[in-house]
Design an enzyme around this catalytic site. Structure first.
Site, PDB file in Angstrom:
ATOM      1  N   GLU A  50     -85.027 -28.117  23.770  1.00 41.91           N
ATOM      2  CA  GLU A  50     -85.443 -27.381  23.455  1.00 41.91           C
ATOM      3  C   GLU A  50     -84.398 -25.908  23.011  1.00 41.91           C
ATOM      4  OE1 GLU A  50     -88.723 -27.543  21.808  1.00 41.91           O
ATOM      5  OE2 GLU A  50     -87.482 -25.181  20.918  1.00 41.91           O
ATOM      6  N   CYS A  81     -79.502 -33.007  18.750  1.00 39.49           N
ATOM      7  CA  CYS A  81     -80.395 -32.923  19.155  1.00 39.49           C
ATOM      8  C   CYS A  81     -80.615 -31.497  18.749  1.00 39.49           C
ATOM      9  CB  CYS A  81     -81.263 -33.802  19.803  1.00 39.49           C
ATOM     10  SG  CYS A  81     -83.445 -33.089  18.992  1.00 39.49           S
ATOM     11  N   ILE A 138     -86.215 -37.215  17.828  1.00 42.38           N
ATOM     12  CA  ILE A 138     -87.411 -36.434  18.490  1.00 42.38           C
ATOM     13  C   ILE A 138     -87.233 -35.848  18.438  1.00 42.38           C
ATOM     14  CG2 ILE A 138     -88.604 -36.527  20.825  1.00 42.38           C
ATOM     15  CD1 ILE A 138     -86.586 -38.271  21.488  1.00 42.38           C
ATOM     16  N   ARG A 139     -88.285 -35.056  16.787  1.00 43.97           N
ATOM     17  CA  ARG A 139     -88.160 -33.767  16.494  1.00 43.97           C
ATOM     18  C   ARG A 139     -86.895 -33.408  16.423  1.00 43.97           C
ATOM     19  NH1 ARG A 139     -91.757 -34.219  20.947  1.00 43.97           N
ATOM     20  NH2 ARG A 139     -90.378 -33.237  22.703  1.00 43.97           N
ATOM     21  N   HIS A 174     -80.623 -39.007  19.624  1.00 45.58           N
ATOM     22  CA  HIS A 174     -80.648 -39.674  20.365  1.00 45.58           C
ATOM     23  C   HIS A 174     -79.757 -40.284  21.168  1.00 45.58           C
ATOM     24  CE1 HIS A 174     -82.837 -36.049  22.803  1.00 45.58           C
ATOM     25  NE2 HIS A 174     -83.578 -35.754  21.632  1.00 45.58           N
ATOM     26  N   GLU A 176     -78.193 -41.328  23.555  1.00 47.82           N
ATOM     27  CA  GLU A 176     -77.908 -41.799  25.220  1.00 47.82           C
ATOM     28  C   GLU A 176     -79.029 -41.989  25.837  1.00 47.82           C
ATOM     29  OE1 GLU A 176     -79.096 -38.119  23.828  1.00 47.82           O
ATOM     30  OE2 GLU A 176     -81.143 -37.549  25.103  1.00 47.82           O
TER      31      GLU A 176
HETATM   32  N1  GLN Z   1     -87.072 -29.476  18.272  1.00 52.78           N
HETATM   33  C1  GLN Z   1     -86.140 -29.338  19.685  1.00 52.78           C
HETATM   34  C2  GLN Z   1     -85.571 -27.568  19.480  1.00 52.78           C
HETATM   35  O1  GLN Z   1     -85.781 -26.819  18.286  1.00 52.78           O
HETATM   36  C3  GLN Z   1     -85.042 -30.040  19.718  1.00 52.78           C
HETATM   37  C4  GLN Z   1     -85.590 -31.785  19.666  1.00 52.78           C
HETATM   38  C5  GLN Z   1     -84.837 -32.176  21.045  1.00 52.78           C
HETATM   39  O2  GLN Z   1     -83.797 -32.267  21.370  1.00 52.78           O
HETATM   40  N2  GLN Z   1     -84.841 -34.022  21.268  1.00 52.78           N
HETATM   41  O3  GLN Z   1     -84.807 -27.834  19.469  1.00 52.78           O
END
Ligand code: GLN
Length: 200
Positions: A50, A81, A138-139, A174, A176
């Site tokens: 995050e 990410c 992922i997001r 991702h 990894e």
């Molecule tokens: N949505 C996350 C962010 O804003 C990133 C998501 C992730 O690293 N899988 O940091």
């Protein structure tokens, strides 16, 4: 030359799987949580997680400025990410208090793939790899614009998802969490960081 040590920023997020991938390639790794840890490494992986939390923890652990200094003096870095968000020059839909290092000329939209399809997997073609790479999003941040100095290494639906600029490499997915370390190897090779197997 002593064997390089690859740091993995371990304040928050998916750092352990990055360490496993790097160890599998035969390089020494070190979890980085303090400025003293950072001083011991030759390169750094900034994991997913995050970005707002990581930005805050970088400041509270007094890591922000030392890391900005190392990035500014050319330390190789691979951001995935949330790590990509933290390396980009411009972040859309970030929290007002989140900061990024601005070392790769990208505009990224945080959570840019939307809520409905916020996580998905797909095979992508990567420049320099003979077969596709299975990419898990992922997001993920979505790249909205790239500067002239940015080399795009892979796209998904015409949107860059893997890119590099000099010593900075980023992925919006991702790499990894699949048992395929080819992108970690590409990062090491691009920056002249040899593995144990190569030195043997
Ligand atoms: N949505 C996350 C962010 O804003 C990133 C998501 C992730 O690293 N899988 O940091």
């Amino acid at each position: 030359m002593p064997a390089p040590v690859i740091g993995v920023l371990a304040l928050q997020g998916a750092f352990a799987a990055h360490e496993d991938a790097l160890r599998g390639l035969g390089v020494a790794t070190r979890q980085v949580r303090t400025p003293a840890d950072l001083a011991q490494v030759d390169a750094l992986v900034m994991p997913g997680g995050e970005s707002t939390t990581m930005s805050r923890l970088l400041r509270t652990s007094h890591m922000y400025q030392p890391l900005a200094d190392r990035l500014g003096s050319g330390m190789p870095v691979f951001g995935t990410c949330a790590g990509m968000i933290l390396l980009a020059t411009e972040v859309i839909d970030g929290r007002p208090d989140q900061r990024s290092f601005g070392v790769i000329d990208l505009t990224v939209r945080r959570n840019g793939y939307g809520r409905q399809v916020d996580s998905f997997e797909t095979d992508i073609e990567v420049r320099g790899l003979a077969t596709p790479f299975h990419a898990v999003f992922i997001r993920a941040p979505k790249v909205m614009a790239t500067g002239a100095a940015v080399e795009v290494l892979a796209v998904h639906d015409d949107v860059p998802v893997l890119a590099q600029q000099a010593h900075v490499m980023v992925a919006s997915f991702h790499p990894e969490i699949t048992p395929d370390a080819r992108l970690h190897r590409m990062f090491l090779e691009h920056n002249g960081l040899s593995t144990e197997k190569e030195r043997a």
